[in-house]
Design a protein around this motif. Sequence first.
Motif, PDB file in Angstrom:
ATOM      1  N   ARG A 135      15.193  37.628 -19.007  1.00  0.00           N
ATOM      2  CA  ARG A 135      17.223  37.720 -18.463  1.00  0.00           C
ATOM      3  C   ARG A 135      17.569  36.968 -18.989  1.00  0.00           C
TER       4      ARG A 135
ATOM      5  N   ALA B 236      19.353  29.792 -22.154  1.00  0.00           N
ATOM      6  CA  ALA B 236      20.357  28.927 -21.932  1.00  0.00           C
ATOM      7  C   ALA B 236      19.893  27.231 -22.088  1.00  0.00           C
TER       8      ALA B 236
ATOM      9  N   GLU C 286      19.314  23.644 -24.771  1.00  0.00           N
ATOM     10  CA  GLU C 286      18.357  23.042 -25.276  1.00  0.00           C
ATOM     11  C   GLU C 286      17.487  23.174 -23.946  1.00  0.00           C
TER      12      GLU C 286
ATOM     13  N   ILE D 217      16.471  21.889 -20.769  1.00  0.00           N
ATOM     14  CA  ILE D 217      16.754  20.460 -20.061  1.00  0.00           C
ATOM     15  C   ILE D 217      15.819  18.954 -19.714  1.00  0.00           C
ATOM     16  N   LYS D 218      14.591  19.890 -18.983  1.00  0.00           N
ATOM     17  CA  LYS D 218      13.455  19.074 -18.918  1.00  0.00           C
ATOM     18  C   LYS D 218      12.311  18.773 -19.548  1.00  0.00           C
TER      19      LYS D 218
ATOM     20  N   PRO E 275      28.246  24.048 -21.176  1.00  0.00           N
ATOM     21  CA  PRO E 275      28.548  23.161 -19.901  1.00  0.00           C
ATOM     22  C   PRO E 275      27.444  21.799 -20.147  1.00  0.00           C
TER      23      PRO E 275
ATOM     24  N   ARG F 212      24.771  23.257 -10.927  1.00  0.00           N
ATOM     25  CA  ARG F 212      23.947  24.564 -11.891  1.00  0.00           C
ATOM     26  C   ARG F 212      25.621  25.651 -11.692  1.00  0.00           C
TER      27      ARG F 212
HETATM   28  C1  LIG Z   1      22.015  29.453 -17.254  1.00  0.00           C
HETATM   29  C2  LIG Z   1      21.735  29.049 -15.872  1.00  0.00           C
HETATM   30  C3  LIG Z   1      23.314  29.251 -15.169  1.00  0.00           C
HETATM   31  C4  LIG Z   1      21.365  30.232 -15.164  1.00  0.00           C
HETATM   32  O1  LIG Z   1      21.285  30.280 -12.858  1.00  0.00           O
HETATM   33  P1  LIG Z   1      19.940  31.012 -12.494  1.00  0.00           P
HETATM   34  O2  LIG Z   1      20.160  32.172 -12.889  1.00  0.00           O
HETATM   35  O3  LIG Z   1      20.348  30.663 -11.405  1.00  0.00           O
HETATM   36  O4  LIG Z   1      18.948  30.444 -13.279  1.00  0.00           O
HETATM   37  P2  LIG Z   1      18.064  29.047 -12.992  1.00  0.00           P
HETATM   38  O5  LIG Z   1      18.720  28.031 -12.692  1.00  0.00           O
HETATM   39  O6  LIG Z   1      16.946  29.497 -11.800  1.00  0.00           O
HETATM   40  O7  LIG Z   1      16.574  29.368 -14.244  1.00  0.00           O
HETATM   41  C5  LIG Z   1      15.541  30.419 -14.147  1.00  0.00           C
HETATM   42  C6  LIG Z   1      15.020  29.273 -14.827  1.00  0.00           C
HETATM   43  O8  LIG Z   1      15.283  28.115 -16.280  1.00  0.00           O
HETATM   44  C7  LIG Z   1      15.081  26.854 -16.332  1.00  0.00           C
HETATM   45  N1  LIG Z   1      16.018  26.880 -16.866  1.00  0.00           N
HETATM   46  C8  LIG Z   1      17.430  27.274 -17.544  1.00  0.00           C
HETATM   47  N2  LIG Z   1      17.992  26.345 -18.069  1.00  0.00           N
HETATM   48  C9  LIG Z   1      17.008  25.347 -18.096  1.00  0.00           C
HETATM   49  C10 LIG Z   1      17.447  24.699 -19.397  1.00  0.00           C
HETATM   50  N3  LIG Z   1      18.008  24.418 -20.100  1.00  0.00           N
HETATM   51  N4  LIG Z   1      16.250  24.466 -19.659  1.00  0.00           N
HETATM   52  C11 LIG Z   1      14.741  24.438 -19.089  1.00  0.00           C
HETATM   53  N5  LIG Z   1      15.012  24.901 -18.440  1.00  0.00           N
HETATM   54  C12 LIG Z   1      15.777  25.420 -18.052  1.00  0.00           C
HETATM   55  C13 LIG Z   1      15.504  27.142 -14.622  1.00  0.00           C
HETATM   56  O9  LIG Z   1      15.046  25.516 -14.072  1.00  0.00           O
HETATM   57  C14 LIG Z   1      14.982  27.989 -13.858  1.00  0.00           C
HETATM   58  O10 LIG Z   1      13.234  26.932 -13.681  1.00  0.00           O
HETATM   59  P3  LIG Z   1      12.637  26.767 -12.456  1.00  0.00           P
HETATM   60  O11 LIG Z   1      12.274  28.532 -12.127  1.00  0.00           O
HETATM   61  O12 LIG Z   1      11.348  26.115 -13.101  1.00  0.00           O
HETATM   62  O13 LIG Z   1      13.479  26.027 -11.674  1.00  0.00           O
HETATM   63  C15 LIG Z   1      21.089  27.803 -15.581  1.00  0.00           C
HETATM   64  O14 LIG Z   1      19.923  27.853 -14.957  1.00  0.00           O
HETATM   65  C16 LIG Z   1      21.790  26.912 -16.259  1.00  0.00           C
HETATM   66  O15 LIG Z   1      22.746  26.433 -15.797  1.00  0.00           O
HETATM   67  N6  LIG Z   1      20.940  25.927 -17.280  1.00  0.00           N
HETATM   68  C17 LIG Z   1      21.258  25.459 -18.111  1.00  0.00           C
HETATM   69  C18 LIG Z   1      22.472  26.126 -18.858  1.00  0.00           C
HETATM   70  C19 LIG Z   1      22.868  24.453 -19.796  1.00  0.00           C
HETATM   71  O16 LIG Z   1      23.094  23.448 -19.413  1.00  0.00           O
HETATM   72  N7  LIG Z   1      22.432  23.855 -21.026  1.00  0.00           N
HETATM   73  C20 LIG Z   1      22.063  23.544 -22.637  1.00  0.00           C
HETATM   74  C21 LIG Z   1      21.802  22.793 -21.931  1.00  0.00           C
HETATM   75  S1  LIG Z   1      21.944  21.487 -23.262  1.00  0.00           S
END
Ligand SMILES: CC(C)(COP(=O)(O)OP(=O)(O)OC[C@H]1O[C@@H](n2cnc3c(N)ncnc32)[C@H](O)[C@@H]1OP(=O)(O)O)[C@@H](O)C(=O)NCCC(=O)NCCS
Length: 400
Positions: free
Chosen positions: A206, A210, A212, A214-215, A279, A400
């Motif tokens: 979907r 997203a 890098e 982060i985990k 972000p 988030r």
């Molecule tokens: C993109 C985003 C807004 C989508 O939100 P959402 O549709 O509610 O989806 P979720 O946040 O539940 O993400 C789905 C899964 O992907 C993972 N995921 C999303 N972005 C990720 C990232 N950048 N790194 C690692 N895992 C990520 C989430 O932890 C979640 O995993 P889980 O189900 O095991 O908890 C949100 O995931 C987000 O803010 N991600 C980080 C974006 C970011 O900061 N990117 C820059 C990184 S330097």
Amino acid sequence: MKSIPSVPSESRRRIEVCPGQTIALGPKAESPVEVFSTPSLILLLELAAKDLLAPHLEAEEDSVGVHVELKHAAPTPRGGWVEATARLVAVQGRQFDFELVAVDAAGEIGRGSHRRAVVSLSKFKDALARRTGPQAERLIASPPMVPATGTILGGVTGGVARLTLNRPASLNAIDRSLTADLESWLDYLEHPACAVRLVVLAGAGRAYCAGEDIKEHAALDAEASIALANRRGQICRRLALLPQPVIAQVHGPCFGGGLMLALAADLVVASHSATFGLPEVKLGWPPAYTLDAVVARVGRNGARRLALLAETWTAAEARELGLVDRVVADNQLRSEAERAVGDFLRLPARALAETKRLLADLGPAGSSGDLARTLDAYSRCRRQPEAAAGMKAFLEGRDR
Ligand SMILES: CC(C)(COP(=O)(O)OP(=O)(O)OC[C@H]1O[C@@H](n2cnc3c(N)ncnc32)[C@H](O)[C@@H]1OP(=O)(O)O)[C@@H](O)C(=O)NCCC(=O)NCCS
């Protein structure tokens, strides 16, 4: 040459020491000591020097190494990082002298000097053919193997490489495996005998991407994170400089490094559901690379809104502000991308490649100086406690 670089000036490259760059010492049966090899160090330093000259060259030129002297004085373990600095100290006609220094987390590991010469590619190719005869032609002409990658589903048909980022459970966040897989595909696509004419980059599940992972970053020390960010910056830069046109087919979240991957493309086609953002400040650091690609598309004001105010843009806003080229209904995304594929395939590949090169030369996104400056800012922040707190907040699902 278009211009002569100023003296002194310098260029840096930082890498994470990966398996292909190490030498194993000690008996094979016991666990060997694996350290960064001297040839890999020379290559890293040479590439830093090459980066410095690249923006000053004409399309039909490149620089080649003609001399190197290096003292490799200290070992770096696999998984550590190494930063190479090439400092231009003298210019004589088309010859350029560099001082070289390499450091790792524990201090200086190497020092030396290097000379590069700028050559005309056509003359260089002629000289190569004269020297090695038909064998050289055969070597150059042998096509590369399509890489087998796990985190990228890829296939090449009809001259089109269709690559799908494939970590859907993490919204295709870029981890180490995906980084290595992107590098393998770039090695393949950059090969002079690669027959691919066009690249389409999409995301499985979907999201497009997203950003890098982060985990993974949260489990790494700052230096390893910085080395990884540097590799991803190089990936975006290499993607932008591919001779083949690249189409980004974007749906769902497209954030951080994912947005940079999209903006390295020549055409960004998005679906209505796509959302865009940078972000990183919420995590405690600035974008680590190719912010200039954002500025190139949406100007300083748009870049400010994305990177500083951490706004999330809908596809419609992204289209209006110039971040993406086309927005279509979700169920038309694939057909719109395929239409663009057809349009590109009807155009002559050489003219497209030359035009891409000209556009890049006007002000390349992710040029070596920009990459080094952006990575420095990222590095300073990534080492602070706020970065750890930012990642912890993400892992706990806050903000988030
Ligand atoms: C993109 C985003 C807004 C989508 O939100 P959402 O549709 O509610 O989806 P979720 O946040 O539940 O993400 C789905 C899964 O992907 C993972 N995921 C999303 N972005 C990720 C990232 N950048 N790194 C690692 N895992 C990520 C989430 O932890 C979640 O995993 P889980 O189900 O095991 O908890 C949100 O995931 C987000 O803010 N991600 C980080 C974006 C970011 O900061 N990117 C820059 C990184 S330097």
